[in-house]
Design a protein around this motif. Structure first.
Motif, PDB file in Angstrom:
ATOM      1  N   THR A 192       0.805  -1.070   0.140  1.00 13.64           N
ATOM      2  CA  THR A 192      -0.014   0.086   0.056  1.00 13.64           C
ATOM      3  C   THR A 192       0.807   1.249   0.228  1.00 13.64           C
ATOM      4  O   THR A 192       1.913   1.396   0.940  1.00 13.64           O
ATOM      5  CB  THR A 192      -0.973   0.073   1.193  1.00 13.64           C
ATOM      6  N   ILE A 193       0.406   2.202  -0.786  1.00 13.73           N
ATOM      7  CA  ILE A 193       1.370   3.222  -0.710  1.00 13.73           C
ATOM      8  C   ILE A 193       0.512   4.435  -0.005  1.00 13.73           C
ATOM      9  O   ILE A 193      -0.611   4.812  -0.373  1.00 13.73           O
ATOM     10  CB  ILE A 193       1.288   3.974  -2.335  1.00 13.73           C
ATOM     11  N   GLU A 218       4.091   8.019  -7.599  1.00 16.08           N
ATOM     12  CA  GLU A 218       3.041   8.575  -8.395  1.00 16.08           C
ATOM     13  C   GLU A 218       2.482   7.472  -9.340  1.00 16.08           C
ATOM     14  O   GLU A 218       1.380   6.860  -9.396  1.00 16.08           O
ATOM     15  CB  GLU A 218       3.104   9.825  -8.793  1.00 16.08           C
ATOM     16  N   ALA A 219       3.600   7.186 -10.131  1.00 14.66           N
ATOM     17  CA  ALA A 219       3.229   6.566 -11.185  1.00 14.66           C
ATOM     18  C   ALA A 219       3.096   5.003 -10.637  1.00 14.66           C
ATOM     19  O   ALA A 219       2.035   4.323 -11.589  1.00 14.66           O
ATOM     20  CB  ALA A 219       4.536   6.323 -11.987  1.00 14.66           C
ATOM     21  N   ALA A 220       3.713   4.501  -9.631  1.00 13.70           N
ATOM     22  CA  ALA A 220       3.459   2.953  -8.959  1.00 13.70           C
ATOM     23  C   ALA A 220       1.797   3.168  -8.742  1.00 13.70           C
ATOM     24  O   ALA A 220       1.271   2.089  -8.882  1.00 13.70           O
ATOM     25  CB  ALA A 220       4.392   2.877  -7.990  1.00 13.70           C
ATOM     26  N   ASP A 221       1.497   4.261  -8.003  1.00 15.52           N
ATOM     27  CA  ASP A 221       0.278   4.354  -7.580  1.00 15.52           C
ATOM     28  C   ASP A 221      -0.764   4.101  -8.501  1.00 15.52           C
ATOM     29  O   ASP A 221      -1.892   3.158  -8.527  1.00 15.52           O
ATOM     30  CB  ASP A 221      -0.109   5.363  -6.790  1.00 15.52           C
ATOM     31  N   ARG A 225      -3.333   0.597  -9.403  1.00 12.46           N
ATOM     32  CA  ARG A 225      -4.672   0.420  -9.364  1.00 12.46           C
ATOM     33  C   ARG A 225      -5.216  -0.225 -10.519  1.00 12.46           C
ATOM     34  O   ARG A 225      -6.493  -0.765 -10.573  1.00 12.46           O
ATOM     35  CB  ARG A 225      -5.302   2.055  -9.292  1.00 12.46           C
ATOM     36  N   ALA A 226      -4.610  -0.157 -11.692  1.00 15.22           N
ATOM     37  CA  ALA A 226      -5.032  -0.788 -12.549  1.00 15.22           C
ATOM     38  C   ALA A 226      -4.621  -2.320 -12.975  1.00 15.22           C
ATOM     39  O   ALA A 226      -4.777  -3.016 -14.031  1.00 15.22           O
ATOM     40  CB  ALA A 226      -4.637   0.236 -14.051  1.00 15.22           C
ATOM     41  N   HIS A 253       9.302  -3.814  -5.059  1.00 16.52           N
ATOM     42  CA  HIS A 253       8.439  -4.340  -6.090  1.00 16.52           C
ATOM     43  C   HIS A 253       7.107  -3.836  -5.351  1.00 16.52           C
ATOM     44  O   HIS A 253       6.891  -3.872  -4.050  1.00 16.52           O
ATOM     45  CB  HIS A 253       8.457  -5.850  -5.949  1.00 16.52           C
ATOM     46  N   PHE A 254       6.100  -3.372  -6.120  1.00 19.58           N
ATOM     47  CA  PHE A 254       4.912  -2.922  -5.703  1.00 19.58           C
ATOM     48  C   PHE A 254       3.833  -4.003  -6.332  1.00 19.58           C
ATOM     49  O   PHE A 254       3.716  -4.214  -7.661  1.00 19.58           O
ATOM     50  CB  PHE A 254       4.564  -1.545  -6.306  1.00 19.58           C
TER      51      PHE A 254
END
Length: 379
Positions: A192-193, A218-221, A225-226, A253-254
């Protein structure tokens, strides 16, 4: 399950190896790894920075004012040099490349957004490497995406990738600034970010790029989500792309959310800029976040901005914390008359009725909001 479609983002610091010119030898090495992925059956999309650096190098480092027209001059010169360099290094491995230069305007319009996705898909179907960059030579502040980290996340959504790799000059995300704290530890996995994680992110340090760790978060978030996994890693780690594709523990890793946003909601999240803001009462906040309800006029405390029906708006609580983003079914003029009123009063107050919902749940994306935890954030 192995990855099928991967977006690789390369920052300026990786492409120049910290120097003031493109590191062609390292570009060859990265192209070799991407080509190996293609041969193994993985589709690869490249999002590359470096146009301004390439332009400055090609013009032999002219002394120019640090303003927008001269940055656009360098981008205009450098973009052709950058794509030429990539074309040459991929040709070593028998691969062709195709260039897509995008601006925020291409992402704001749903039809243009879908067309960009179609172009990426048809290039991949023909075994051509799509190479994406922002069109800095024409982009103004109003239509700029702003950094290639966020552009790469949008590219991952456009082509429905299952992995986004952000290569940088750092090994990943640390629990402290590794440049000043020798005891800083690499964060290997992120589920979780949150605000605490965002506070750990620093700015760009190379002086050549526009993105730092904050833009990568921001990009990872956006991507997670997608339903897209994300890895932030060092672009100079040996066999970095090969190892990431094999799901080895490299960098940070996210994990992707289990119930990703629909294609329409992905566009709402990353496409148009917001044109207005609705402040909601506590009851409406809880209804929107906790139960996934549509927004009704009764819960709107105030309306900010001037916009037409169909505009993207932000929904906030009374303290200004952003809780959601969505399409407004009414223009700002009408909303200022019906805010705080019951839905059955809409036609009486404005003379027409587009329905009880101001922002329907199908046209709404929930954002991270600390005070409403326990919500169904993946909706």
């Amino acid at each position: 399950m192995s990855y099928q479609r991967v977006v690789v983002k390369l920052g300026t610091s990786v492409l120049t190896s910290g120097s003031n010119k493109l590191d062609k030898a390292h570009m060859v090495e990265l192209a070799r790894q991407m080509s190996a992925l293609v041969r193994s059956g993985v589709e690869v999309v490249l999002c590359t920075s470096g146009a301004i650096a390439a332009g400055r190098e090609h013009l032999q480092y002219p002394e120019l004012p640090d303003d927008m027209p001269n940055k656009q001059l360098l981008a205009a010169v450098g973009q052709s040099q950058l794509i030429l360099a990539w074309s040459e290094v991929f040709s070593i491995y028998g691969l062709h490349v195709g260039q897509l230069l995008l601006t925020g305007a291409d992402l704001h319009d749903l039809e243009r957004y879908m067309n960009a996705g179609d172009t990426i898909n048809v290039l991949l179907e023909n075994n051509i490497i799509p190479i994406i960059n922002e069109n800095d030579a024409v982009a103004t502040s109003e239509i700029k995406v702003g950094d290639n980290d966020n552009l790469s996340a949008r590219a991952a959504l456009l082509c429905e990738a299952d992995l986004l790799v952000l290569l940088t000059d750092q090994k990943g995300l640390f629990d402290a600034d590794p440049r000043s704290n020798p005891n800083a530890k690499l964060i290997t996995t992120v589920a979780t970010i949150d605000d605490n994680l965002r506070q750990l992110a620093g700015g760009a340090v190379s002086g050549l790029g526009t993105g730092g760790m904050a833009t990568k978060l921001e990009a990872a978030d956006i991507a997670k989500r997608a339903g897209v996994e994300v890895v932030i890693a060092s672009g100079h780690h040996p066999e970095v792309l090969t190892k990431i594709a094999k799901k080895e523990a490299i960098g940070t890793h996210f994990s992707a959310i289990k119930n990703p946003l629909s294609y329409r909601k992905q566009w709402i999240l990353v496409g148009p800029a917001t044109e207005g803001r609705f402040k909601l009462d506590d009851g409406a906040c809880h209804a929107v976040v906790e139960t996934g309800s549509s927004l009704l006029p009764k819960g709107i405390v105030s309306v900010e901005g001037e916009f037409e029906r169909g505009a993207i708006v932000l929904l906030t609580d009374q303290s200004g914390n952003e809780i959601a983003k969505g399409l407004s079914r009414y223009c700002s003029r009408a909303l200022k008359l019906i805010a705080g009123k019951h839905s059955n009063q809409i036609e009486e107050l404005i003379g027409y009725d587009y329905g009880a919902s101001i922002v329907h749940r199908n046209d709404m994306v929930l954002l991270d909001c600390e005070q409403f935890k326990g919500s169904k954030h993946a909706s």
